[in-house]
Every structure is written in structure tokens, then in C-alpha cells.
Design a protein around this motif. Structure first.
Motif, PDB file in Angstrom:
ATOM      1  N   THR A  75      31.300 -21.194  19.131  1.00 47.62           N
ATOM      2  CA  THR A  75      31.547 -22.288  19.786  1.00 47.62           C
ATOM      3  C   THR A  75      32.737 -23.321  19.176  1.00 47.62           C
ATOM      4  N   ARG A  76      32.147 -23.478  18.036  1.00 49.77           N
ATOM      5  CA  ARG A  76      33.061 -24.423  16.778  1.00 49.77           C
ATOM      6  C   ARG A  76      34.545 -23.831  16.874  1.00 49.77           C
ATOM      7  N   ARG A  77      34.375 -22.412  16.718  1.00 48.14           N
ATOM      8  CA  ARG A  77      35.700 -21.661  16.572  1.00 48.14           C
ATOM      9  C   ARG A  77      36.498 -21.864  17.644  1.00 48.14           C
ATOM     10  N   LEU A  78      35.805 -21.840  18.790  1.00 48.51           N
ATOM     11  CA  LEU A  78      36.735 -21.692  20.233  1.00 48.51           C
ATOM     12  C   LEU A  78      37.000 -23.147  20.416  1.00 48.51           C
ATOM     13  N   LEU A  79      36.360 -23.989  20.034  1.00 48.95           N
ATOM     14  CA  LEU A  79      36.808 -25.360  20.494  1.00 48.95           C
ATOM     15  C   LEU A  79      37.531 -26.067  19.326  1.00 48.95           C
ATOM     16  N   SER A  80      37.940 -25.561  18.366  1.00 43.91           N
ATOM     17  CA  SER A  80      38.761 -25.725  17.486  1.00 43.91           C
ATOM     18  C   SER A  80      40.288 -25.215  17.628  1.00 43.91           C
ATOM     19  N   SER A  81      40.253 -24.278  18.434  1.00 40.87           N
ATOM     20  CA  SER A  81      41.782 -23.812  18.877  1.00 40.87           C
ATOM     21  C   SER A  81      42.521 -24.737  19.704  1.00 40.87           C
ATOM     22  N   ALA A  82      43.813 -24.351  19.431  1.00 38.57           N
ATOM     23  CA  ALA A  82      44.796 -25.551  19.969  1.00 38.57           C
ATOM     24  C   ALA A  82      44.723 -25.391  21.224  1.00 38.57           C
ATOM     25  N   SER A  83      44.700 -24.163  21.808  1.00 39.15           N
ATOM     26  CA  SER A  83      44.350 -24.039  23.319  1.00 39.15           C
ATOM     27  C   SER A  83      42.912 -23.665  23.758  1.00 39.15           C
ATOM     28  N   ARG A  84      42.094 -24.791  23.405  1.00 34.58           N
ATOM     29  CA  ARG A  84      40.636 -24.573  23.579  1.00 34.58           C
ATOM     30  C   ARG A  84      40.207 -24.340  24.998  1.00 34.58           C
ATOM     31  N   PRO A  85      39.284 -23.662  25.204  1.00 29.11           N
ATOM     32  CA  PRO A  85      38.833 -23.264  26.594  1.00 29.11           C
ATOM     33  C   PRO A  85      38.458 -24.515  27.333  1.00 29.11           C
ATOM     34  N   SER A  89      25.381 -28.292  22.171  1.00 31.48           N
ATOM     35  CA  SER A  89      25.378 -29.234  21.122  1.00 31.48           C
ATOM     36  C   SER A  89      26.288 -29.271  20.469  1.00 31.48           C
ATOM     37  N   VAL A  90      27.139 -28.289  20.100  1.00 32.11           N
ATOM     38  CA  VAL A  90      28.469 -28.258  19.452  1.00 32.11           C
ATOM     39  C   VAL A  90      29.597 -29.242  20.288  1.00 32.11           C
ATOM     40  N   ALA A  91      29.418 -28.886  21.420  1.00 29.62           N
ATOM     41  CA  ALA A  91      30.468 -29.711  22.372  1.00 29.62           C
ATOM     42  C   ALA A  91      30.203 -31.252  22.234  1.00 29.62           C
ATOM     43  N   MET A 103      31.322 -32.537  18.933  1.00 27.70           N
ATOM     44  CA  MET A 103      32.716 -32.510  18.510  1.00 27.70           C
ATOM     45  C   MET A 103      33.257 -33.596  19.756  1.00 27.70           C
ATOM     46  N   GLY A 104      32.374 -34.235  20.365  1.00 23.89           N
ATOM     47  CA  GLY A 104      33.117 -35.530  21.125  1.00 23.89           C
ATOM     48  C   GLY A 104      33.627 -34.840  22.657  1.00 23.89           C
ATOM     49  N   LEU A 105      33.311 -33.790  22.763  1.00 16.37           N
ATOM     50  CA  LEU A 105      33.655 -33.173  24.167  1.00 16.37           C
ATOM     51  C   LEU A 105      32.698 -33.251  24.991  1.00 16.37           C
ATOM     52  N   LEU A 123      14.747 -23.666  19.030  1.00 19.52           N
ATOM     53  CA  LEU A 123      15.085 -24.959  19.791  1.00 19.52           C
ATOM     54  C   LEU A 123      15.124 -26.217  19.175  1.00 19.52           C
ATOM     55  N   CYS A 124      14.270 -26.597  18.172  1.00 15.29           N
ATOM     56  CA  CYS A 124      14.170 -27.884  17.782  1.00 15.29           C
ATOM     57  C   CYS A 124      15.356 -28.592  17.138  1.00 15.29           C
ATOM     58  N   GLN A 125      16.155 -27.360  16.779  1.00 15.73           N
ATOM     59  CA  GLN A 125      17.534 -27.805  15.706  1.00 15.73           C
ATOM     60  C   GLN A 125      18.623 -27.636  16.751  1.00 15.73           C
ATOM     61  N   LEU A 126      18.543 -27.182  18.019  1.00 16.50           N
ATOM     62  CA  LEU A 126      19.470 -26.954  18.995  1.00 16.50           C
ATOM     63  C   LEU A 126      20.005 -28.220  19.800  1.00 16.50           C
ATOM     64  N   VAL A 127      19.103 -29.218  19.963  1.00 10.37           N
ATOM     65  CA  VAL A 127      19.165 -30.455  20.654  1.00 10.37           C
ATOM     66  C   VAL A 127      19.592 -31.368  19.991  1.00 10.37           C
TER      67      VAL A 127
END
Lengths: 339, 339
Positions: free
Chosen positions: A233-243, A259-261, A264-266, B282-286
Motif C-alpha cells: 500500500t505504501r508503494r502504491l500511495l507513494s506513486s505520482a499517480s496514486r490510485p 492504517s497506511v492510508a 500517510m494522511g489520506l 491484528l493489534c499492530q494493524l490498528v
DNA sequence: CTGAAAGCGCTTACAG
DNA sequence: CTGAAAGCGCTTACAG
């Protein structure tokens, strides 16, 4: 405590062991009155026929085998297998069949387990999970003549019976839904690439995205763990044309992606829509709750178990289609917010 | 394919079936040269002794039983059992023991399964999970004389062997940690109250809170599901003197609790600290990742399996203590923010 | 409708 | 060190 045998029942009933056997197994050869008397005595002294003796005298082992090949950490976190097992079990225990479980590390180990089970006559048949592309288990089981039902397909199951669901259709439905919401940059975090259902989903994804004219729609391979789901997910969201939307091949990766989103403030679903494949209570525990592809996994397992029992009983192995997953929209999907 | 039998091996080796049996089982009675020749032939033709025949001729079933009593939905979502099973399995398959699994609905069904397994000689022993207060399974298994290892204790296991962990110590450590952070209103969402380990934790919680002079520290009972965990949390957080820290008896309820806090506008950990019992991916995903009581569950299962194999082998059943859970602080615990 | 007997494939005393 | 045989507890033709 001393275990009662068929001889004990016969003695108390004043009949031969053969008569007891006939009575217990519902065979003709004893009068109804005698049968009832024998059954009552068997129940009274708590008689259970030795499974070993039954198996040895040509009858069946009354057991079904399931080899699980994923690593322990993946096994634990994914509800899928436990749900599948509970469905299988419900069907088996209703028929007094036992479930023999074995965790294996790789395909060779799994093949060895099948051969051993077959040689030991320990199981009457097996349930095959996680069908792979060019799966060596299929020809091996065909050669052994060990009754088997493949959970997966519809291709690559050879002459074995199978239960499958139309993952391609569910994938197409999902992409079309996201497209209708306005998404034009859709990505997918796929499961292990050598699993057949992953290949099916990937092909369907490519095809529908081509058809809809979605350029650059790509599948990133992953392994069902939260770590890898997060990394992808980090890779995808770091791309210039992120999905603006991502479809995940399981719930754990989808939650990790959420969680990643957030890290990353999305905003989800404003900046990113998320769809999880396989619904589970987990999907409803997070914020926002995840839109998911739901299906009744215990029913899927029960279906497979029923078919295996039929094959063991001598039925012709057939390819049966179970109900496809359906989209359950929740808070993680919405029209993309203009940037 | 035709299954090879011991007679096939004997014929090809030019010896008696007895000699083959001795050679295969490492018994004296054959010369080393003959043994090697027999083993080579057995391997060559892929011979595996019939488990039924072995079991019938007084030997063991080479199988261990595990009855799981929680409802299917709980089974699926909680990583605990799958992790336990993978640990048990690792130990068993190294010794070529099979694991026979059965999902049961209630205690009577479970007792019936044990009696049936015993009568059928289907398993050599059983692993008993979820020890309850005044558990009827303990006297029943003692009476049957079926080898068993209780996973839990240390009380209430009768003369059965057991593996237990000191949940009271882990609970005390957790409360003292929260106290040191400055928390004075601590609550606990407990698991099913008739499970012995729940009772142990509840008693320890009451005791340590009394000792520290924490008034009104209470345990709310729940059932491990996200729904109930969320409901319990809502009730706790709606109270006038709402707690500043909550300890949950499993990870699923803790994650549900985190969601409830967020939905009620409380910051975690600022307004509410959360601790989950049993760490899982799970505990680390949230967000924030949950402070959790971690332990090596597969190792716990492996430990129990090893002990069961020892008891089956004739060893005296002992009470063995496994390592207690230890606190893994993450982002969900902090000093309480003054209101 | 019932009884006596063979046989499933091993293990294990018992003789040689 | 090896062979012949009994026995584990069932099922299932085969006679009566």
C-alpha cells in the motif's frame, strides 16, 4: 475402564457377533425385535465399535484429511481456514466422520502426507485447499485413487471433484462498482501469485480494467500478511499517480492498507476507497468499516465436505459451483474526492 | 493403485512378516543387515503400515484428539486456536501423530465425543481446552482413563496432566503498569465468566485493585466477540466516572473497544488507555497499535502436545508451568490526560 | 432369520 | 536370529 466390544454386546443379547454387527449397521439379517434389543444393550453399556477394527475389515476409516500448507503466522491471523474448518466439521460430525488435520510446510511434504495417509488407510478422502497453477497434487491424487475434492477451480482440477466460486465475476462486479462511483485509478493488492484463484482474479482484473479503459490498473502481489499488505500500500500511495481505490485479496491486508492510508494522511474513503476480499468481523471493527466481498465460508466448507462424502460413497466426482462473493458496501468506499 | 502391505515387503525381502515388523519398529529380532534390506525395500515400494491394523493389534492409534467448543463465529475470528493448533501440529507431525479435530456445541456433546473416541480407540489421548470452573470433563476423563492434558489450570485439573500459565501475575503486572502511568480508574472487559482462566484473572484484578486502593475497579463480562466488546465499552465509557484505562480479555474486543472510543470522540491513549490480552498481528494493524499481553501460543500448544505424548507413553501426568504473558507496550497506553 | 468362520494387516509372544 | 501362529475387533459371505 474396560472398553466394551461387540462380543460383550453379543453375549448380553444372547446372539452372535455377526447379528450385532448387522443390527448396528442397519443391515438386513436380524429381526426388528432383535435389532431393537441389541441397540438398547449397546447404548446401555456404551458400546462404540473400534474404528480400527472397522477400518481393517474393509470398511472405511470414517475420517477425512485436510492438509494446510500456509505458514503458521498466516494460518493464525486469517479467519478463512478456521471458518472453512468449522463448516467442514459440521458436515462431517453429523455423519460421525473425523477430521484429520495436518499442517505442512511445502508441496512435497503435502504430497508425502497424502501418500502416507493413503498407505496407512488413515483417511477415506481428502480436501484440497489453495489450488495452484499446475498443481502437482491433482495428478498425484488421481494416481493414488484417493477420493478428493478440490476447493477451487474450475480449471486445473483434472478428474477430481471440485467446489468452486466465480471469483472473476465478483472481481468484475467490484471494479464496475468503483468505476460507477467515479474511480479511474484502481489498484489491487493480490494474494500469493501461484495460487490459482489469485491468477483468476488477476486476469479478470486486467480484463475489466482494459474494457473500461482504465490505464495503469495494476496488481501488486503480496502474501496475505499485514506487513506485506502495508508495504504494498505504501508503494502504491507513494506513486505520482496514486490510485483512488484499492482492492485487497484478504481482510488483513485491507486493514493494514487502511492504517497506511491514515498514517500517510489520506482520508478513507475521501482520498482512498478500500475493498476487502472476504468479509470478516474484523472488517466491521475498524473505522471506517470496510466494504467487503462477503461469502459464507462455513457453507463453502460444508459443501466441499458433502461432496467428498459423496465421492467416498462412490459417486462420480463433479464440478460444483458455489455462490460467488457479493459486495457489501460499507464506509470505506465512496466517490473519489477531486484533488 | 494397490496399497502395499507388510506381506509384500516380506515376500520381496524373503523374510517373514514378523521380521518386517521388527525391522520397521526398531525392535530386536533381526540382524542389522536384514533390517537395512527390509527398510530399503519398504521405502522403495512406498510401504506405510495400515494405521488400522497397528491400532487393532494393541498398539496405539497414533492420533490425538482436540475438541473445540466455541461457536463457529468466535473460532474463526480469534487467532488463538489456530495458533495453538499449529503449535500442537508441529509437535505431533514430527512424531507422525495425527490430530483429530472436532467442533462441539456444548459440554455434553464434548463428553460424548470423548467417550466415543475412547470406545472407538480412535485417539490415544486428548488435549482439553478452555478449562471451566468445576469442569465435568476432568472427572469424566479420569474415569475413562483416557490420557489427557489440560491446557489451563493450575487448579481444577484433578489428577490430569496440565500445562498452565500464570495469568494472575500478568494481570497484576498490567494493572501496576497502568497505575504507575497514573491511572486510577481502571476497568476490565473479561471473557466468558465460567472459564477458569477468566475467574483467575478476575480474582487477580479485584485483588490488585483493592491493594492499590482503586475504588470501583470492575470487570464487565463479555464473550470475546467484537459486538459484545463494543457494547461493554460503550457502557463503561458512558458512566459518569468513566475509566481512563481498560484491559480486554482478547484482542478482538480490544480492537472493538478502540473503535468505540473513537466513535465517542475519545482520544486513545490520551483519554483512554487500552490493553489487549493476547497479542496478534491484528493489534499492530490498528491505530494506535495496541499495547498487548504477548505470549508464544504455538509454543504453548507444542508444550501441551509434548506432554500428552509423554502421558500416552506412560509417563506420570504432571503440572507444568509455561511462561506467562508479558506486557508489550505500544501506542494505546499512556498517562491519562487530566480532564 | 441366525450362527460359525474367514479375513482385514498388523504385533508379539512362543518355538525352533 | 527367524518362522509360524495367535490375536486385536470388527464385517461379510456362507451355511444352516
Amino acid at each position: 475402564m474396560k472398553r466394551p466390544t461387540i462380543a460383550d454386546v453379543a453375549r448380553r443379547a444372547g446372539v452372535s457377533k455377526g447379528a450385532v454387527s448387522y443390527a448396528l449397521n442397519g443391515q438386513p439379517g436380524v429381526s426388528e425385535a432383535t435389532r431393537q434389543r441389541i441397540l438398547a444393550i449397546a447404548a446401555e453399556i456404551g458400546f462404540n465399535p473400534s474404528s480400527a477394527a472397522r477400518a481393517l475389515s474393509g470398511s472405511t476409516a470414517e475420517a477425512v484429511g485436510l492438509a494446510l500448507r500456509r505458514p503458521a503466522r498466516t494460518l493464525g491471523i486469517e479467519p478463512f481456514f478456521m471458518e472453512l474448518i468449522s463448516g467442514v466439521e459440521a458436515e462431517l460430525s453429523a455423519r460421525s466422520y473425523a477430521l484429520t488435520l495436518q499442517v505442512v510446510s511445502d508441496q512435497d511434504a503435502e504430497l508425502a502426507v497424502y501418500r502416507r495417509w493413503w498407505g496407512e488407510r488413515r483417511v477415506d478422502g481428502v480436501l484440497v485447499c489453495d489450488l495452484r497453477v499446475d498443481d502437482r497434487r491433482v495428478p498425484a491424487l488421481e494416481e493414488l485413487g484417493l477420493p478428493a475434492v478440490v476447493i477451487g477451480g474450475p480449471r486445473g482440477t483434472g478428474a477430481l471433484a471440485s467446489v468452486w466460486v466465480d471469483d472473476a465475476a465478483a472481481l468484475v462486479e467490484t471494479v464496475e462498482y468503483l468505476y460507477a462511483l467515479g474511480h479511474r485509478r484502481i489498484a489491487r493488492v493480490g494474494g500469493l501469485p501461484d495460487l490459482l484463484h489469485t491468477a483468476v482474479r488477476t486476469a479478470a482484473f486486467t480484463e475489466v480494467c482494459d474494457r473500461l479503459g482504465l490505464a495503469g490498473a495494476a496488481t501488486v502481489s503480496s502474501d496475505y500478511t499485514g506487513e506485506e499488505g502495508a508495504r504494498a500500500t505504501r508503494r502504491l500511495l507513494s506513486s505520482a499517480s496514486r490510485p483512488t481505490a484499492v482492492i485487497y485479496d484478504n481482510d488483513v491486508m485491507a486493514i493494514a492498507g487502511l492504517s497506511v492510508a491514515q498514517e500517510m494522511g489520506l482520508a478513507v474513503p475521501g482520498d482512498l476507497s478500500i475493498v476487502a476480499w472476504d468479509d470478516s468481523p474484523l472488517c466491521q471493527l475498524v473505522h471506517p468499516p470496510l466494504t467487503a466481498l462477503s461469502r459464507d465460508i462455513p457453507a463453502y466448507g460444508a459443501h466441499a465436505a458433502r461432496q467428498l462424502l459423496a465421492v467416498i460413497g462412490g459417486a462420480q466426482g463433479t464440478t460444483v459451483q458455489d455462490e460467488a462473493a457479493h459486495l457489501t458496501p460499507r464506509g470505506s468506499t465512496a466517490p473519489p474526492r477531486p484533488r
